[in-house]
Scaffold this motif. Structure first.
Motif: not given
Length: 374
Positions: A162-166, A193-202
């Motif tokens: 609620g405090e940011v655009s996205k 927006e929810f996304q499944q990612t590898d945090a070491a290779q965004l």
């Protein structure tokens, strides 16, 4: 090999001490379970072995024969029922195997959080006041696009939406993301927006986000500096990178930090290593983040704020669905620390345990460090 869903029971095990004097010596073992196939003794894996008597805990990291292509993760289970004189001390060993059969660290994290996803939000470390504390220490505005990296169930993302655009909320665990999506949808938070990612290779461009936040994640990385480097890469110049972490006590010597990590790994097999507040600041500065030197929390220079979170032992182990043999080991260690809090008999755990109306509790410091990208 006969398997149960979460615990593996071999009939025979081979234990080797880390000391040269005892390398290669066998200790007979006994455990209930299915037949073991000799052909599975094909690879080696690092195993934590705890030797304990009434007052002492001695920890070795030793080579162990493993069983490939059986399971992505087999949790600790007591194997050895024997006594053996090592280094002149008569110890009664309880061995706990930590076997990762071909699994990646990301795979271990996914397995652990599959078990935790449904009840993850219902713990002291994720209480509303803790999330409020996090949000209050971020500089947010309505025009910002924020990355919540390693979001879990989207706790921070949902708190700041609620405090940011996205907010782009990413995690390696699909189960955690599913919980987050459902809760965001129920709250009509359409800007997450929810996304499944590898945090070491965004999978994002350089400088794509106005700010990057990551909470309670660095201890799960084999290379936390590399993960932090990715967060810095996708943050725009002049943007903020905020890291919220459970940290090891500042005055804990290296030997005891290893014990703290061992106990946490007994609780949560995906855990790798806690950083200290000083470690965290040094990591951020190494990535050329400008970290404020104000220190209202008096933890260490650069830490913006700190918050102590106390949990009962029951909540502490239930939140990670810890297997019962490990719960007993952790309880033993914590009670020793409570009985000898000043370091007598070498019982310090780093978990700051106490015993009172809530029973046996542990306390961990959560810190926030915010750096501006140059």
């Amino acid at each position: 090999v006969t398997m149960e869903p979460d615990v593996f029971h071999p009939v025979i095990g081979m234990w080797r001490s880390a000391s040269n004097a005892n390398m290669g010596r066998k200790i007979s073992t006994r455990a209930a379970g299915g037949p073991m196939l000799a052909r599975l003794f094909a690879q080696r894996v690092e195993v934590e072995v705890l030797l304990a008597n009434q007052f002492k805990m001695t920890l070795w990291r030793v080579p162990m024969l493993s069983f490939p292509k059986v399971s992505p993760w087999l949790e600790y289970e007591p194997l050895i029922e024997a006594s053996k004189t090592l280094s002149g001390r008569n110890l009664h060993p309880s061995a706990y195997w930590m076997c990762a059969y071909g699994a990646t660290q990301a795979g271990l994290v996914q397995r652990q959080f599959r078990k935790q996803a449904k009840s993850y939000d219902d713990t002291a470390q994720n209480a509303p006041e803790v999330l409020d504390w996090v949000a209050q220490n971020l500089s947010l505005s309505k025009d910002m696009h924020v990355l919540d990296n390693c979001t879990g169930t989207g706790l921070v993302a949902r708190r700041i939406a609620g405090e940011v655009s996205k907010v782009t909320a990413t995690d390696v665990s699909s189960h955690m993301l599913d919980v987050g999506r459902a809760k965001a949808a129920a709250a009509n938070q359409e800007n997450i927006e929810f996304q499944q990612t590898d945090a070491a290779q965004l999978p994002y461009q350089d400088g794509q986000f106005d700010a990057v936040v990551s909470r309670l994640s660095l201890n799960y990385f084999e290379d936390p500096s590399a993960a932090l480097r990715e967060m810095v890469r996708v943050c725009k110049p002049g943007g903020q990178v905020a890291i919220v972490e459970r940290v090891s006590p500042a005055d804990l010597e290296e030997r005891l930090r290893e014990r703290l990590d061992f106990l946490e790994n007994c609780r949560d097999p995906a855990h790798r290593r806690f950083v200290s507040a000083k470690d965290l600041i040094q990591m951020m500065q190494a990535e050329r983040l400008s970290v404020s030197q104000t220190n209202p929390a008096q933890v260490c220079a650069g830490v913006q704020a700190a918050h102590n979170v106390e949990q009962s032992l029951e909540e502490y182990v239930e939140s990670t669905k810890t297997v019962q043999p490990n719960v007993q080991l952790i309880r033993y260690a914590l009670e020793g620390n409570v009985n000898f809090p000043n370091g007598d008999h070498d019982q310090i755990t780093g978990l700051l345990p106490s015993k009172g109306d809530k029973g046996l509790t542990v306390t961990q410091a959560h810190v926030i460090a915010v750096g501006l990208k140059q």
